[in-house]
Design a protein around this motif. Sequence first.
Motif, PDB file in Angstrom:
ATOM      1  N   LEU A  57       0.827  -1.209   0.000  1.00 50.90           N
ATOM      2  CA  LEU A  57       0.000   0.000   0.000  1.00 50.90           C
ATOM      3  C   LEU A  57       0.861   1.260   0.000  1.00 50.90           C
ATOM      4  O   LEU A  57       0.502   2.267  -0.625  1.00 50.90           O
ATOM      5  N   ASP A  58       1.996   1.198   0.685  1.00 56.53           N
ATOM      6  CA  ASP A  58       2.946   2.318   0.686  1.00 56.53           C
ATOM      7  C   ASP A  58       3.429   2.601  -0.737  1.00 56.53           C
ATOM      8  O   ASP A  58       3.510   3.765  -1.167  1.00 56.53           O
ATOM      9  N   ALA A  59       3.726   1.540  -1.487  1.00 55.53           N
ATOM     10  CA  ALA A  59       4.167   1.707  -2.875  1.00 55.53           C
ATOM     11  C   ALA A  59       3.032   2.226  -3.756  1.00 55.53           C
ATOM     12  O   ALA A  59       3.243   3.086  -4.626  1.00 55.53           O
ATOM     13  N   ILE A  60       1.827   1.713  -3.538  1.00 54.87           N
ATOM     14  CA  ILE A  60       0.668   2.182  -4.312  1.00 54.87           C
ATOM     15  C   ILE A  60       0.422   3.666  -4.062  1.00 54.87           C
ATOM     16  O   ILE A  60       0.205   4.439  -5.000  1.00 54.87           O
ATOM     17  N   ALA A  61       0.466   4.069  -2.793  1.00 54.67           N
ATOM     18  CA  ALA A  61       0.257   5.483  -2.475  1.00 54.67           C
ATOM     19  C   ALA A  61       1.350   6.352  -3.078  1.00 54.67           C
ATOM     20  O   ALA A  61       1.094   7.476  -3.534  1.00 54.67           O
ATOM     21  N   SER A  62       2.581   5.845  -3.110  1.00 61.93           N
ATOM     22  CA  SER A  62       3.676   6.607  -3.713  1.00 61.93           C
ATOM     23  C   SER A  62       3.423   6.855  -5.195  1.00 61.93           C
ATOM     24  O   SER A  62       3.757   7.927  -5.724  1.00 61.93           O
ATOM     25  N   PRO A 112      -6.555   2.006  -9.355  1.00 67.25           N
ATOM     26  CA  PRO A 112      -6.712   1.263 -10.599  1.00 67.25           C
ATOM     27  C   PRO A 112      -6.165  -0.162 -10.480  1.00 67.25           C
ATOM     28  O   PRO A 112      -5.189  -0.413  -9.769  1.00 67.25           O
ATOM     29  N   LEU A 113      -6.795  -1.078 -11.170  1.00 63.95           N
ATOM     30  CA  LEU A 113      -6.378  -2.472 -11.122  1.00 63.95           C
ATOM     31  C   LEU A 113      -4.897  -2.661 -11.465  1.00 63.95           C
ATOM     32  O   LEU A 113      -4.207  -3.455 -10.794  1.00 63.95           O
ATOM     33  N   PRO A 114      -4.342  -1.980 -12.482  1.00 66.60           N
ATOM     34  CA  PRO A 114      -2.918  -2.197 -12.789  1.00 66.60           C
ATOM     35  C   PRO A 114      -1.989  -1.900 -11.617  1.00 66.60           C
ATOM     36  O   PRO A 114      -0.932  -2.529 -11.499  1.00 66.60           O
ATOM     37  N   LEU A 115      -2.375  -0.948 -10.748  1.00 71.26           N
ATOM     38  CA  LEU A 115      -1.514  -0.663  -9.602  1.00 71.26           C
ATOM     39  C   LEU A 115      -1.521  -1.828  -8.613  1.00 71.26           C
ATOM     40  O   LEU A 115      -0.488  -2.155  -8.018  1.00 71.26           O
ATOM     41  N   GLN A 128       0.597  -4.499 -10.036  1.00 66.70           N
ATOM     42  CA  GLN A 128       2.017  -4.183  -9.931  1.00 66.70           C
ATOM     43  C   GLN A 128       2.554  -4.461  -8.536  1.00 66.70           C
ATOM     44  O   GLN A 128       3.638  -5.022  -8.378  1.00 66.70           O
ATOM     45  N   HIS A 129       1.806  -4.086  -7.503  1.00 68.23           N
ATOM     46  CA  HIS A 129       2.361  -4.098  -6.146  1.00 68.23           C
ATOM     47  C   HIS A 129       1.772  -5.162  -5.218  1.00 68.23           C
ATOM     48  O   HIS A 129       2.389  -5.503  -4.206  1.00 68.23           O
ATOM     49  N   MET A 130       0.578  -5.673  -5.535  1.00 69.41           N
ATOM     50  CA  MET A 130      -0.055  -6.678  -4.683  1.00 69.41           C
ATOM     51  C   MET A 130      -1.117  -7.384  -5.518  1.00 69.41           C
ATOM     52  O   MET A 130      -2.313  -7.182  -5.347  1.00 69.41           O
TER      53      MET A 130
END
Length: 422
Positions: A300-305, A380-383, A386-388
């Motif tokens: 989630l940290d990466a998604i928020a970034s 978005p689904l791609p995020l 990508q991260h989870m």
Amino acid sequence: MGVALGELAALRRQGTPKGITSVCSAHPLVLRAALRHGAKTGRTVLIEATCNQVNHLGGYTGMQPADFARLVHELAVEEACPRELVVLGGDHLGPNPWREQPAEEAMAEAEAMVAAYIDAGFRKIHLDASMGCRGEPAALDDETTARRACRLAAVAEAHAAAAGGAMPVYVIGTEVPPPGGADHALTSIEPTDGVSASKTIEIHRRVFAEAGLSAAFERAIGLVVQPGVEFGNHNVIFYDRTKIAGLAQVLDAEPQFVFEAHSTDYQGTGSLAALVEDGFPILKVGPELTFVLREALYALDAIASDLVPDYGERPLMAAMEATMLHHPEHWCRHYHGAKEEERLLRHYSLSDRIRYYWATPEAEAAVGRLFAALKDRTVPLPLFWQHMSAAGRFADRPLDPEAVVIWRIAQVLAAYAAAGNR
């Protein structure tokens, strides 16, 4: 329906073994996930606090047993988990937190801790007096261990009798793995010898009888032995049932007992199910639960970034790194190597010593900022891919980041539940 601890031995003898997951964590999100899972499934929710996490002096969480019990019961109400499904246990209760002191001083602290656990309503008590104190061998002989365990049981019995209601059930054992897993890479680990396990039971039975505590010993339901499973910083030793023939014979001769399996983290449903079938129905898990909690938080940290303007570049991870460097006492004796290796272990070790830091003000502030940044945002689904990637179900609708973390923890709990209910 929930399985009672006292039913486990009989279920094994009947050829219908059932398992109980022992959740060994003090993190509120882990506790909430366990209670939510119990409310959904109707299964027993066994939650255990360890002597280092929670004790009469506060432990590393700052909680005394009454504080921990209050937290669990408050969360149970919020999650609509019936109180009768919740069982509180004390793990590794003994002199371990004070083993740098002389034995009598350490045992006096351990007695005070056991009294506090019983007074707070804990009724599954793992008596662990196996570790030496100042000037003693690292591992004590069976006789000394049994006599110290008996001292602690006497305190538990007196306080439980004074409180009224159910009396405690006990888990004993002298071949006890250290809490939290090994500190080094492992290639193999040998199971406890069956003769040694039988000797441990015999000595404890005699010592308890000599102390007038035979009734307490009759409520000893479990024996801690090494089934040949463990995890270190980098790897996992998986269960090999071909190595425990001698242990299986012990349970045939001691029908009141089952085995309690420590360090079952990362075993997976297949190995866990084999453990239950082979007489290890109490499956203790802790670091794996906070490992996947960290996994979800960092995703989630990466998604928020990537998603949120001005959130920054992985600020949660940066805050945890700064906190661990500023307060190295919980990891410095356990992680070794070059600076790059130590940094990797601080965040990604299977032993997950980062779990000691989630209750710090810095960590709580960073997690709070992360949750605030993503709350009700549409990811978005791609995020997620990508991260989870497995969390794609949370995409494209207003996000509850706490729900993502609880969902990830619940996946581990579901694997344990499946293993224990075949």
